[in-house]
Scaffold this motif. Structure first.
Motif, mmCIF file in Angstrom:
data_model
loop_
_atom_site.group_PDB
_atom_site.id
_atom_site.type_symbol
_atom_site.label_atom_id
_atom_site.label_comp_id
_atom_site.label_asym_id
_atom_site.label_seq_id
_atom_site.Cartn_x
_atom_site.Cartn_y
_atom_site.Cartn_z
ATOM 1 N N ARG A 39 27.667 40.176 33.666
ATOM 2 C CA ARG A 39 28.365 38.883 33.765
ATOM 3 C C ARG A 39 29.004 38.660 35.131
ATOM 4 N N GLU A 41 31.792 40.173 36.348
ATOM 5 C CA GLU A 41 33.240 40.041 36.205
ATOM 6 C C GLU A 41 33.877 41.376 35.835
ATOM 7 N N VAL A 43 37.132 42.784 33.528
ATOM 8 C CA VAL A 43 38.037 42.370 32.458
ATOM 9 C C VAL A 43 39.013 43.505 32.180
ATOM 10 N N THR A 58 40.600 38.198 33.142
ATOM 11 C CA THR A 58 39.260 38.322 33.706
ATOM 12 C C THR A 58 39.241 37.774 35.129
ATOM 13 N N ALA A 59 38.461 38.437 35.976
ATOM 14 C CA ALA A 59 38.228 37.944 37.337
ATOM 15 C C ALA A 59 36.751 38.111 37.661
ATOM 16 N N THR A 60 36.177 37.131 38.312
ATOM 17 C CA THR A 60 34.793 37.252 38.756
ATOM 18 C C THR A 60 34.739 38.209 39.940
ATOM 19 N N LEU A 65 42.041 40.903 40.597
ATOM 20 C CA LEU A 65 42.433 40.976 39.191
ATOM 21 C C LEU A 65 43.791 41.657 39.112
ATOM 22 N N THR A 77 38.196 43.185 44.000
ATOM 23 C CA THR A 77 36.840 43.393 43.500
ATOM 24 C C THR A 77 35.784 42.897 44.493
#
Length: 81
Positions: A39, A41, A43, A58-60, A65, A77
């Motif tokens: 996905r 991301e 989490v 959640t962060a892409t 995050l 990230t």
């Protein structure tokens, strides 16, 4: 904290997203961090109560995050993007 990376196949990733998350919450592990490469991301789940995590964020990939206490820092990230 437990850190996991999703399994190789998308169909297997649901085990990490649901089954493992629930098992860790039932074991009262305070924080579960999942790097979901399918996905794109990351989490974080925290504050288990009665077998379920009460909070999730959640962060892409590429975004920061915010991790909960006792960590309390922003996880970069950008290397995952």
């Amino acid at each position: 904290m437990v850190v996991e990376v999703t399994s190789g196949r998308e169909s297997d990733a649901e085990v990490d997203r649901v089954d493992k998350r629930d098992a860790y919450a039932q074991a009262a592990l305070p924080v579960y961090l999942l790097v979901d490469r399918h996905r794109g991301e990351v989490v974080v789940h925290w504050d288990p109560q009665n077998g379920h995590y009460r909070h999730e964020s959640t962060a892409t990939f590429g975004a920061e995050l915010a991790l909960p206490a006792p960590f309390s820092f922003d996880l970069d990230t950008s290397e995952l993007a």
